[in-house]
Motif scaffolding. Structure first.
Motif, short mmCIF file in Angstrom:
data_model
loop_
_atom_site.label_atom_id
_atom_site.label_comp_id
_atom_site.label_asym_id
_atom_site.label_seq_id
_atom_site.Cartn_x
_atom_site.Cartn_y
_atom_site.Cartn_z
N VAL A 17 20.99 11.17 27.95
CA VAL A 17 22.22 10.52 27.47
C VAL A 17 23.42 11.46 27.61
CG1 VAL A 17 21.82 11.26 25.08
CG2 VAL A 17 23.22 9.25 25.53
N PHE A 18 23.20 12.77 27.55
CA PHE A 18 24.29 13.73 27.66
C PHE A 18 24.77 13.92 29.10
CE2 PHE A 18 22.52 15.62 23.56
CZ PHE A 18 23.44 14.93 22.78
N ASN A 19 24.18 13.19 30.04
CA ASN A 19 24.65 13.24 31.42
C ASN A 19 25.76 12.23 31.67
OD1 ASN A 19 22.76 15.20 32.16
ND2 ASN A 19 21.19 13.66 32.59
N TYR A 20 26.10 11.44 30.67
CA TYR A 20 27.04 10.34 30.86
C TYR A 20 28.27 10.44 29.96
CZ TYR A 20 22.81 8.54 33.05
OH TYR A 20 21.70 8.41 33.84
N SER A 21 29.26 9.64 30.28
CA SER A 21 30.45 9.47 29.46
C SER A 21 31.18 10.79 29.22
CB SER A 21 30.08 8.78 28.14
OG SER A 21 31.23 8.40 27.41
N GLU A 28 30.04 18.55 33.47
CA GLU A 28 30.39 18.71 34.89
C GLU A 28 31.53 19.70 35.09
OE1 GLU A 28 31.24 14.83 36.34
OE2 GLU A 28 29.13 14.17 36.34
N LYS A 29 32.48 19.72 34.14
CA LYS A 29 33.62 20.62 34.22
C LYS A 29 33.30 22.03 33.74
CE LYS A 29 37.01 16.91 33.44
NZ LYS A 29 38.02 16.36 32.48
N GLY A 30 32.10 22.21 33.20
CA GLY A 30 31.71 23.52 32.72
C GLY A 30 32.19 23.83 31.32
N ILE A 31 32.71 22.82 30.62
CA ILE A 31 33.19 23.02 29.24
C ILE A 31 32.01 23.11 28.29
CG2 ILE A 31 34.55 22.00 27.36
CD1 ILE A 31 36.22 20.60 29.53
N LEU A 32 30.95 22.35 28.58
CA LEU A 32 29.75 22.35 27.75
C LEU A 32 28.55 22.82 28.56
CD1 LEU A 32 30.02 18.88 25.96
CD2 LEU A 32 30.62 21.11 25.02
N MET A 153 34.25 17.94 19.38
CA MET A 153 35.34 18.68 18.75
C MET A 153 35.60 20.03 19.42
SD MET A 153 35.11 17.91 14.69
CE MET A 153 33.36 18.20 14.57
N ILE A 154 34.84 20.32 20.46
CA ILE A 154 35.06 21.55 21.21
C ILE A 154 36.29 21.36 22.10
CG2 ILE A 154 34.10 23.07 22.98
CD1 ILE A 154 31.33 22.36 21.83
N PRO A 155 37.24 22.29 22.07
CA PRO A 155 38.46 22.15 22.87
C PRO A 155 38.18 21.82 24.34
CG PRO A 155 38.65 24.02 21.40
CD PRO A 155 37.23 23.53 21.28
N GLY A 156 38.87 20.79 24.83
CA GLY A 156 38.74 20.40 26.23
C GLY A 156 37.80 19.24 26.46
N VAL A 157 36.93 18.94 25.48
CA VAL A 157 35.98 17.84 25.65
C VAL A 157 36.72 16.50 25.59
CG1 VAL A 157 33.96 16.66 24.71
CG2 VAL A 157 34.03 19.15 24.81
N LEU A 158 37.55 16.33 24.57
CA LEU A 158 38.41 15.15 24.49
C LEU A 158 39.78 15.50 25.05
CD1 LEU A 158 37.53 13.72 20.95
CD2 LEU A 158 36.50 13.20 23.16
N LYS A 159 40.58 14.50 25.33
CA LYS A 159 41.87 14.74 25.98
C LYS A 159 42.85 15.47 25.07
CE LYS A 159 41.62 10.93 29.28
NZ LYS A 159 42.25 9.67 29.76
N SER A 160 42.73 15.27 23.76
CA SER A 160 43.62 15.96 22.83
C SER A 160 42.97 16.02 21.47
CB SER A 160 44.97 15.25 22.71
OG SER A 160 44.82 14.01 22.04
N GLU A 161 43.42 16.96 20.62
CA GLU A 161 42.89 17.06 19.27
C GLU A 161 43.13 15.78 18.48
OE1 GLU A 161 44.31 20.39 17.13
OE2 GLU A 161 43.29 21.87 18.39
N GLN A 162 44.24 15.08 18.81
CA GLN A 162 44.58 13.85 18.10
C GLN A 162 43.46 12.83 18.22
OE1 GLN A 162 47.48 13.97 16.49
NE2 GLN A 162 47.24 12.00 15.47
N SER A 163 42.69 12.91 19.32
CA SER A 163 41.62 11.95 19.57
C SER A 163 40.58 11.97 18.47
CB SER A 163 40.96 12.23 20.92
OG SER A 163 41.87 12.06 21.97
N TYR A 164 40.29 13.15 17.91
CA TYR A 164 39.27 13.19 16.86
C TYR A 164 39.85 13.41 15.46
CZ TYR A 164 39.45 18.35 17.38
OH TYR A 164 39.85 19.66 17.46
N GLU A 165 41.08 13.93 15.37
CA GLU A 165 41.65 14.18 14.05
C GLU A 165 42.01 12.89 13.32
OE1 GLU A 165 44.90 16.86 14.58
OE2 GLU A 165 43.60 18.61 14.74
#
Length: 243
Positions: A17-21, A28-32, A153-165
């Motif tokens: 499941v972690f291969n998607y979305s 893929e970007k190397g963030i995780l 919540m790791i920086p760069g995973v979502l487009k902005s902090e606002q997305s999860y805050e």
């Protein structure tokens, strides 16, 4: 966290499941850096068994200590993070814990299975976490939402902090209602304030809606949330205008 997460499991395929979305794109970007490790590869049993009958009798099987400990030792050579066991006796996972764990550079999750793990494996575990007061078939089912919650919540995973805050639970309240096009659907229209372009009024409306929704759906959460003076003013004005 910009390091790695290792998941020790008997069923690595469950974590595809972690291969998607969002999580998949971040990998893929190397963030995780999320890795699965098959505990079966570390058993010394010639039949690749990782469980056995419990001493003293009883229903079900128990995961053996040897493959668990050897797997942990092998992974610790690459990952120095805390060993987190997904088990029913652990502290219940919540958003506060997710925020704390998202700051760790490295983490290791151990997924239990069957009737649990040999008690002697616990001294190699740093923390036990439960998803809630209910029973699952294995730790994998609990590990997936927990790792997902941490990673987003790791920086760069979502487009902005606002997305999860702005999301439910992040700041102690449930999230406000969301709308998108079309403006009209059947007999319902998007609330006028959201179309006004007045950012301060929109912010206040959303905050009030979060308070009201939490009051209705999760009053237990509201009791533990300290409302600001502005929150109380918004709430009092709403009550006065709707009596």
């Amino acid at each position: 966290m910009d390091g790695r997460i290792d998941i020790l499991t008997l069923f690595p395929e469950m974590f595809d499941v972690f291969n998607y979305s969002i999580i998949g794109r971040a990998r893929e970007k190397g963030i995780l850096n999320i890795n699965t490790v098959n505990i079966r590869e570390y058993t010394k049993d010639k039949h690749k068994k990782v469980d056995d009958y419990p001493y003293g009798g009883g229903a079900g099987m128990v995961m053996s200590v040897q493959p668990i400990v050897d797997c942990i030792r092998a992974v610790k050579k690459l990952n120095k993070g805390r060993i987190i066991f997904l088990g029913p006796k652990g502290k219940t996972f919540n958003q506060k814990m997710a925020k704390e764990l998202s700051k760790e550079r490295e983490l290791v999750f151990l997924c239990g299975h069957y009737e649990g793990i040999d008690e002697r494996a616990y001294k190699y575990i740093d923390m036990e976490v439960s998803l809630g007061d209910f029973v699952l078939t294995g730790g994998e089912s609990a590990c997936i939402p927990i790792v997902d919650s941490i990673c987003r919540m790791i920086p760069g995973v979502l487009k902005s902090e606002q997305s999860y805050e702005d999301e439910s639970f992040y700041n102690g309240l449930l999230e406000y209602p969301q709308y998108t096009r079309p403006e009209y659907f059947e007999s319902e229209r998007v609330p006028e304030v959201l179309l006004s372009g007045h950012h301060e009024n929109i912010r206040k409306w959303r905050r009030l809606q979060s308070i009201l929704i939490t009051m209705e759906k999760r009053p237990d959460i509201l009791k533990k949330t300290k409302l600001s003076k502005e929150d109380m003013k918004l709430l009092n004005n709403y009550i006065e205008n709707n009596i």
